[in-house]
Design a protein around this motif. Structure first.
Motif, PDB file in Angstrom:
ATOM      1  N   ALA A 117       0.832  -1.204   0.000  1.00  0.00           N
ATOM      2  CA  ALA A 117       0.000   0.000   0.000  1.00  0.00           C
ATOM      3  C   ALA A 117       0.868   1.256   0.000  1.00  0.00           C
ATOM      4  O   ALA A 117       0.577   2.226  -0.718  1.00  0.00           O
ATOM      5  N   HIS A 118       1.942   1.232   0.773  1.00  0.00           N
ATOM      6  CA  HIS A 118       2.855   2.376   0.770  1.00  0.00           C
ATOM      7  C   HIS A 118       3.576   2.494  -0.569  1.00  0.00           C
ATOM      8  O   HIS A 118       3.726   3.589  -1.110  1.00  0.00           O
ATOM      9  N   ASN A 119       4.042   1.381  -1.102  1.00  0.00           N
ATOM     10  CA  ASN A 119       4.734   1.420  -2.376  1.00  0.00           C
ATOM     11  C   ASN A 119       3.804   1.929  -3.482  1.00  0.00           C
ATOM     12  O   ASN A 119       4.211   2.688  -4.361  1.00  0.00           O
ATOM     13  N   ASN A 120       2.559   1.518  -3.420  1.00  0.00           N
ATOM     14  CA  ASN A 120       1.551   1.956  -4.367  1.00  0.00           C
ATOM     15  C   ASN A 120       1.423   3.489  -4.334  1.00  0.00           C
ATOM     16  O   ASN A 120       1.435   4.153  -5.367  1.00  0.00           O
ATOM     17  N   ALA A 121       1.308   4.030  -3.138  1.00  0.00           N
ATOM     18  CA  ALA A 121       1.183   5.477  -2.986  1.00  0.00           C
ATOM     19  C   ALA A 121       2.443   6.197  -3.454  1.00  0.00           C
ATOM     20  O   ALA A 121       2.376   7.262  -4.079  1.00  0.00           O
ATOM     21  N   TRP A 122       3.594   5.607  -3.163  1.00  0.00           N
ATOM     22  CA  TRP A 122       4.865   6.205  -3.570  1.00  0.00           C
ATOM     23  C   TRP A 122       4.970   6.233  -5.094  1.00  0.00           C
ATOM     24  O   TRP A 122       5.353   7.250  -5.684  1.00  0.00           O
ATOM     25  N   ALA A 123       4.614   5.137  -5.753  1.00  0.00           N
ATOM     26  CA  ALA A 123       4.675   5.089  -7.211  1.00  0.00           C
ATOM     27  C   ALA A 123       3.694   6.090  -7.827  1.00  0.00           C
ATOM     28  O   ALA A 123       4.025   6.777  -8.803  1.00  0.00           O
ATOM     29  N   ASN A 124       2.497   6.196  -7.261  1.00  0.00           N
ATOM     30  CA  ASN A 124       1.544   7.190  -7.760  1.00  0.00           C
ATOM     31  C   ASN A 124       2.091   8.600  -7.587  1.00  0.00           C
ATOM     32  O   ASN A 124       1.975   9.446  -8.481  1.00  0.00           O
ATOM     33  N   HIS A 125       2.688   8.855  -6.430  1.00  0.00           N
ATOM     34  CA  HIS A 125       3.276  10.172  -6.159  1.00  0.00           C
ATOM     35  C   HIS A 125       4.365  10.493  -7.184  1.00  0.00           C
ATOM     36  O   HIS A 125       4.392  11.592  -7.745  1.00  0.00           O
ATOM     37  N   ARG A 126       5.244   9.530  -7.433  1.00  0.00           N
ATOM     38  CA  ARG A 126       6.325   9.750  -8.393  1.00  0.00           C
ATOM     39  C   ARG A 126       5.786  10.002  -9.803  1.00  0.00           C
ATOM     40  O   ARG A 126       6.224  10.907 -10.498  1.00  0.00           O
ATOM     41  N   LEU A 127       4.849   9.167 -10.230  1.00  0.00           N
ATOM     42  CA  LEU A 127       4.321   9.293 -11.588  1.00  0.00           C
ATOM     43  C   LEU A 127       3.551  10.598 -11.766  1.00  0.00           C
ATOM     44  O   LEU A 127       3.752  11.319 -12.751  1.00  0.00           O
ATOM     45  N   LEU A 128       2.707  10.940 -10.817  1.00  0.00           N
ATOM     46  CA  LEU A 128       1.933  12.168 -10.932  1.00  0.00           C
ATOM     47  C   LEU A 128       2.803  13.412 -10.764  1.00  0.00           C
ATOM     48  O   LEU A 128       2.529  14.443 -11.380  1.00  0.00           O
TER      49      LEU A 128
END
Length: 186
Positions: free
Chosen positions: A11-22
């Motif tokens: 869940a944290h990695n998911n949020a981190w990847a979304n943060h990076r991509l956006l």
């Protein structure tokens, strides 16, 4: 690592990847964000909004809601990267909170997924795995679309695997996290 900890890390990695991509997409002019591209969805905006909409659908079910297909009544609720980044971050925080509250019994509990004409019952752990896979699948498409712009696509597959904490420190601070937040005491 067993029990709920891998799901918390995901869940944290998911949020981190979304943060990076956006964050990378934020460097695009609006015209590039909405420009036609090759992919399952025709634009970066449509692809990234799809992630948000489906996250809302499944997260509502995980929280005990009955939103169902109404979740995708507006397939592109966010017209700009800024609006999408804020909305996705809010959903990511909700997902982290849901997973943070799980124990072994919570992972095994049945979740009711309202699909309009029927209610699907699915185990929480299986639903989480499906949601994470959905995210990875469509982020990959957006990542490929971004590579056709002047903005370099960010690294998305590190999963906190390196000891380069200094590289993550700024992003983790932006997200309000530390290594302890992600991994706990282990």
């Amino acid at each position: 690592m067993s029990g709920p900890q891998p799901y918390r890390a995901m869940a944290h990695n998911n949020a981190w990847a979304n943060h990076r991509l956006l964050s990378a997409c934020a460097a695009l002019p609006q015209e590039a964000f909405t420009a036609p591209r090759v992919g399952f969805f025709p634009t970066l905006r449509a692809t990234l909004n799809h992630i948000l909409v489906i996250d809302r659908f499944y997260l509502d079910a995980m929280e005990g809601g009955t939103l169902g297909p109404a979740a995708w009544a507006d397939p592109e609720p966010c017209g700009t990267v800024e609006a999408l980044r804020d909305a996705q971050a809010a959903v990511d925080r909700r997902l982290i909170a849901v997973v943070a509250g799980l124990d072994a019994a919570g992972l095994a509990r049945a979740v009711s997924v309202h699909r309009g004409s029927r209610v699907q019952r699915e185990r929480m752990d299986r639903l989480l795995l499906h949601l994470f896979q959905h995210q990875v699948h469509h982020r990959g498409q957006a990542h490929a679309m971004l590579s056709g712009t002047d903005v370099a696509p960010p690294q998305l597959d590190e999963f906190f695997a390196t000891e380069e904490a200094g590289l993550r420190a700024g992003e983790f601070a932006d997200l309000g996290w530390t290594e302890e937040t992600v991994w706990g005491g282990g």
